[in-house]
Enzyme design. Structure first.
Site, PDB file in Angstrom:
ATOM      1  N   SER A 147       0.803  -1.224   0.000  1.00 46.71           N
ATOM      2  CA  SER A 147       0.000   0.000   0.000  1.00 46.71           C
ATOM      3  C   SER A 147       0.833   1.270   0.000  1.00 46.71           C
ATOM      4  CB  SER A 147      -0.941   0.027   1.216  1.00 46.71           C
ATOM      5  OG  SER A 147      -0.238   0.364   2.384  1.00 46.71           O
ATOM      6  N   LYS A 185       2.009   4.377   7.365  1.00 44.16           N
ATOM      7  CA  LYS A 185       1.127   5.205   6.538  1.00 44.16           C
ATOM      8  C   LYS A 185       1.500   6.684   6.678  1.00 44.16           C
ATOM      9  CE  LYS A 185      -1.892   2.083   5.054  1.00 44.16           C
ATOM     10  NZ  LYS A 185      -1.052   0.956   5.435  1.00 44.16           N
TER      11      LYS A 185
END
Length: 227
Positions: A147, A185
């Site tokens: 991701s 993230k």
């Protein structure tokens, strides 16, 4: 002395490294400096390398290290005649780090670059060149998932993390979610929520209440092994 464009480039690279832990691409540097071609970026980087401001890290794509900021040194030779130059103050004394110094970082299992998974505490260590690390306490995590690929972070990479419990919006962090799952993230705050953003269009942002997310570190660098 540095030319105005050289100074602008090194400031841009340093800001991007502080924000994301990753060097900007040549295309991003070209656009940021309003240059007509990437060859102009190559010339600027080569000049900054020669003057001791930048270093290219071997065996890594898009890997630049800022050795000295513009205000920390003066040139060893005059700039070409007619160049637009900016005068810099006298250098502050800094002892260069040995290029072959290696630090053994604690390796704390795997961290998700996808849906959150558990970051396992372990007894392993990872040898890391000291030149990849800045000040502060660091540890390493093995990346699992895809991701964050658009930020240049791939499955199997080792994330080098500076230990901290605070971060600014837009920084890549190790976030502990609900006290049991960790993920890598971009951190953002939006409408009273904490938003954890991926760097892959195939994944959606994750939203949490502020009390559900604890920052455990900021990305300081990456180490990649080729088999």
């Amino acid at each position: 002395m540095l030319t105005a464009k050289q100074r602008e480039l090194i400031v841009f690279i340093q800001q991007r490294l502080e924000e994301t832990g990753i060097s900007p691409s040549f295309e991003e540097m070209k656009e940021a400096l309003d240059l007509k071609s990437k060859s102009g970026v190559h010339r600027l980087i080569s000049a900054l390398e020669e003057r001791g401001f930048l270093r290219r890290l071997p065996n890594r794509a898009r890997a630049l290290e800022v050795i000295r900021e513009p205000g920390d040194t003066t040139p060893s030779r005059p700039a070409p005649a007619g160049d637009n130059v900016v005068a810099m103050p006298a250098p502050a004394a800094r002892a260069p780090e040995a290029a072959n110094d290696v630090i053994e970082l604690p390796l704390h299992g795997r961290i998700a670059a996808g849906a959150p998974i558990e970051a396992l505490e372990g007894q392993s260590t990872l040898p890391v060149p000291a030149a990849l690390l800045g000040p502060g306490e660091h540890y390493a995590l093995e990346v699992s998932g895809d991701s964050m690929v658009e930020a240049g972070i791939f499955d199997g990479d080792f994330a080098l993390v500076r230990r901290t419990n605070t971060a600014r919006d837009g920084e890549i962090v190790v976030a502990l979610v609900r006290g049991e799952e960790a993920t890598l993230k971009y951190l953002r705050r939006e409408g009273g929520k904490v938003r954890l953003d991926p760097a892959n269009a195939a994944y959606d942002p994750q939203f949490y209440a502020p009390g559900e997310v604890e920052v455990q570190g900021k990305l300081a660098g990456l180490l990649r092994r080729y088999h």
